[in-house]
Write a protein that holds these residues in place. Structure first.
Motif, PDB file in Angstrom:
ATOM      1  N   VAL A  90     -26.937   1.796   3.032  1.00 57.70           N
ATOM      2  CA  VAL A  90     -28.268   1.507   2.498  1.00 57.70           C
ATOM      3  C   VAL A  90     -29.339   1.880   3.521  1.00 57.70           C
ATOM      4  CG1 VAL A  90     -29.828  -0.344   1.791  1.00 57.70           C
ATOM      5  CG2 VAL A  90     -27.462  -0.343   0.990  1.00 57.70           C
TER       6      VAL A  90
ATOM      7  N   TYR B 172     -31.967  -0.856   5.926  1.00 57.98           N
ATOM      8  CA  TYR B 172     -31.280  -2.144   6.054  1.00 57.98           C
ATOM      9  C   TYR B 172     -31.865  -2.933   7.225  1.00 57.98           C
ATOM     10  CZ  TYR B 172     -27.538  -5.469   7.040  1.00 57.98           C
ATOM     11  OH  TYR B 172     -26.832  -6.622   7.281  1.00 57.98           O
TER      12      TYR B 172
ATOM     13  N   THR C 227     -34.172  -3.430   2.644  1.00 59.41           N
ATOM     14  CA  THR C 227     -33.903  -2.994   1.266  1.00 59.41           C
ATOM     15  C   THR C 227     -33.159  -4.054   0.451  1.00 59.41           C
ATOM     16  OG1 THR C 227     -33.936  -0.666   1.917  1.00 59.41           O
ATOM     17  CG2 THR C 227     -32.826  -1.214  -0.157  1.00 59.41           C
ATOM     18  N   PRO C 228     -32.013  -4.588   0.923  1.00 64.35           N
ATOM     19  CA  PRO C 228     -31.344  -5.625   0.122  1.00 64.35           C
ATOM     20  C   PRO C 228     -32.169  -6.890  -0.049  1.00 64.35           C
ATOM     21  CG  PRO C 228     -30.223  -5.316   2.228  1.00 64.35           C
ATOM     22  CD  PRO C 228     -31.193  -4.204   2.094  1.00 64.35           C
TER      23      PRO C 228
ATOM     24  N   LEU D  24     -29.113   1.197  -4.528  1.00 59.30           N
ATOM     25  CA  LEU D  24     -28.756   1.572  -3.161  1.00 59.30           C
ATOM     26  C   LEU D  24     -27.696   0.629  -2.606  1.00 59.30           C
ATOM     27  CD1 LEU D  24     -32.326   2.329  -1.739  1.00 59.30           C
ATOM     28  CD2 LEU D  24     -30.584   4.001  -2.421  1.00 59.30           C
ATOM     29  N   CYS D  25     -27.833  -0.656  -2.926  1.00 64.56           N
ATOM     30  CA  CYS D  25     -26.832  -1.641  -2.473  1.00 64.56           C
ATOM     31  C   CYS D  25     -25.495  -1.407  -3.177  1.00 64.56           C
ATOM     32  CB  CYS D  25     -27.330  -3.060  -2.739  1.00 64.56           C
ATOM     33  SG  CYS D  25     -28.855  -3.489  -1.863  1.00 64.56           S
TER      34      CYS D  25
ATOM     35  N   VAL E 200     -24.017  -6.803   0.469  1.00 63.54           N
ATOM     36  CA  VAL E 200     -24.187  -5.745   1.466  1.00 63.54           C
ATOM     37  C   VAL E 200     -24.411  -6.349   2.844  1.00 63.54           C
ATOM     38  CG1 VAL E 200     -25.746  -3.916   2.247  1.00 63.54           C
ATOM     39  CG2 VAL E 200     -25.021  -3.997  -0.135  1.00 63.54           C
TER      40      VAL E 200
ATOM     41  N   SER F 299     -26.671  -7.359  -3.702  1.00 57.82           N
ATOM     42  CA  SER F 299     -27.588  -7.150  -2.577  1.00 57.82           C
ATOM     43  C   SER F 299     -27.232  -8.052  -1.394  1.00 57.82           C
ATOM     44  CB  SER F 299     -29.030  -7.413  -3.033  1.00 57.82           C
ATOM     45  OG  SER F 299     -29.379  -6.566  -4.116  1.00 57.82           O
TER      46      SER F 299
ATOM     47  N   GLU G  20     -23.578   1.485  -1.567  1.00 61.37           N
ATOM     48  CA  GLU G  20     -22.843   1.156  -0.335  1.00 61.37           C
ATOM     49  C   GLU G  20     -21.561   0.390  -0.636  1.00 61.37           C
ATOM     50  OE1 GLU G  20     -23.337  -1.427   3.768  1.00 61.37           O
ATOM     51  OE2 GLU G  20     -24.963  -0.117   3.124  1.00 61.37           O
TER      52      GLU G  20
END
Length: 470
Positions: free
Chosen positions: A413, A416, A419-420, A79-80, A397, A394, A83
């Protein structure tokens, strides 16, 4: 300190690579389907065709959870990646992302991780290709490649010649052209997915619930140790982001391709692992060459399913080697453009529009690793390089959200900043469970990269020369 932390502006990266104009030094010939196949192609094959023989002895049937844990951590990081790939769609992957967010020194450390990750993983899968080639030759002709020419010195041989030949074939295809390589890879990926579906359909006929009885013989530590070995198979999620300068409409295409690859890869890995463990007792995986083919032969009592799967694995692992070798050359291409490695890696052949000398140098180095090093050491070394690169992405981001909040992004993401942060924590958790010798070897490699930077890179940095202009 200001020299070490200097950042390359995202706007400068976009301008020199033609992100928004559609121009650039490399031809933009890759679409969404082909890029998704690059991500899947670099991933499916490395983890499932031969890593079970390394991971199951560590965790037993609980290796299923090892795949899940590695997949969850990789998913958070993907996901990171999605982005950053949409915001900074250039060659270089997490090296370029680090240069834009955390500065030149960190970018050099990440570059060392990527060179380790790609070069060593390419060698590891080439070694696995040799195993399946021997399996197929044995089934079809009753004889394989002589032991001396099919194993590294630690395995009782002189050189793993099939692995060396594979790397050479992939290099020849990459030199011919990127669009041709992407088309060939897409065909090979579809072939490997069909073969794995066949394995699940046939293998489920050998389902034995008793094979899950002693589910976690080594406990949680075994599960995490296996997750560390398995994690290198998720390098393909990074590979898709190395094609930023050869993708059409990269701000949209790159995030979508990464997410498609993540879902496809995780589903295939878990399905095949469950069926394999149900069809064969965990103790039989240790030291087993071409394991999936052997399982099908045991289930059916015939050699043709195993031969078919071995042939599929040969095609599959060819595509993995092709894509990972491609990613390695594009990272060096970006570094050379920035002045951190010699200019030979940035030279593009005007006829093929590919970095030919770069490809030849990388292929020679990878072939040497594949020919002379054992697969277990190679897979663990790749895991730690991948994990460190994932950590940097990560964190990147979070940094880019603060330093360039208005930057165009094709994807954001979800969840946020949780997540990161979870992605970083998961990667650190897996690193903690790796063997000490792997961590020490990695630190040694990083030290070599820093020596290179302080003796050569810092003086030849293009960003430094630009800053010195009046």
């Amino acid at each position: 300190m200001s020299r070490l932390m200097r950042r390359k502006p995202v706007t400068a990266m976009a301008a020199e690579t033609g992100v928004d104009s559609g121009s650039g030094e490399l031809a933009r010939t890759i679409g969404l389907f082909q890029l998704s196949m690059i991500g899947i192609g670099a991933t499916v094959g490395t983890g499932i065709f031969f890593i079970l023989s390394e991971a199951v002895p560590l965790a037993g049937p609980a290796v299923i959870w090892s795949f899940v844990i590695a997949g969850v951590v990789a998913g958070l990081t993907a996901l990171c990646y999605a982005e950053l790939a949409g915001a900074v769609p250039v060659s270089g992957s997490s090296y370029s992302y680090a240069y834009a967010t955390m500065g030149e020194l960190i970018a050099m450390v990440v570059a060392a991780c990527l060179l380790l990750e790609y070069g060593v993983s390419c060698a590891a899968v080439a070694v696995g290709w040799s195993q399946y080639l021997n399996q197929l030759l044995g089934n079809l002709f009753g004889a394989g490649i002589p032991e001396a020419l099919a194993n590294a010195p630690e395995g009782g041989g002189l050189i793993n010649l099939p692995a060396v030949v594979l790397v050479g074939l992939c290099a020849m295809l990459l030199i011919r052209g990127t669009s041709e390589s992407a088309r060939v890879n897409a065909i090979m990926v579809l072939t490997k997915l069909a073969v794995l579906v066949l394995f699940v359909v046939i293998g489920i006929g050998g389902w034995r619930a008793d094979n899950f009885a002693n589910f976690a013989p080594a406990g949680f530590s075994g599960v995490m140790g296996a997750a560390g070995v398995i994690f290198f198979s998720y390098v393909g999620l990074d590979a898709a982001s190395t094609a930023g300068e050869e993708v059409r409409n990269p701000r949209r295409t790159m995030p979508l391709a990464i997410l498609i690859a993540l879902v496809g890869v995780t589903t295939v890995y878990i399905a095949v692992a469950v069926v394999a463990l149900a069809a064969q007792p965990a103790e039989k995986f240790a030291g087993q060459d071409a394991g999936l083919a052997a399982i099908l032969q045991d289930v059916t009592g015939a050699t043709w399913p195993g031969s078919l799967l071995a042939a599929g694995a040969i095609v599959s692992i060819f595509s993995v080697t092709l894509v990972v070798l491609y990613g390695q050359t594009r990272i060096l291409f970006a570094m050379s453009r920035d002045g951190l490695v010699p200019g030979v890696f940035h030279r593009v052949n005007p006829r093929t529009v590919t970095p030919v000398r770069n490809t030849l140098i990388v292929a020679a180095a990878v072939a040497a690793l594949a020919g002379f090093l054992p697969i277990t050491f190679l897979s663990e070394m790749t895991s730690i390089g991948t994990l460190v690169a994932f950590i940097v992405v990560s964190i990147g981001v979070i940094v880019l959200r603060r330093t360039a909040p208005d930057l165009p992004r094709g994807f954001r993401v979800p969840g946020y900043p949780v997540t990161p942060v979870l992605s970083v924590a998961g990667c650190l958790w897996i690193i903690y469970n790796l063997r000490l010798i792997t961590i020490v070897a990695f630190l040694g490699w990083t030290a070599v990269a820093l020596v290179w930077y302080f003796t050569w890179g810092i003086r030849h940095s293009r960003l430094a020369r630009t800053e010195e202009l009046p």
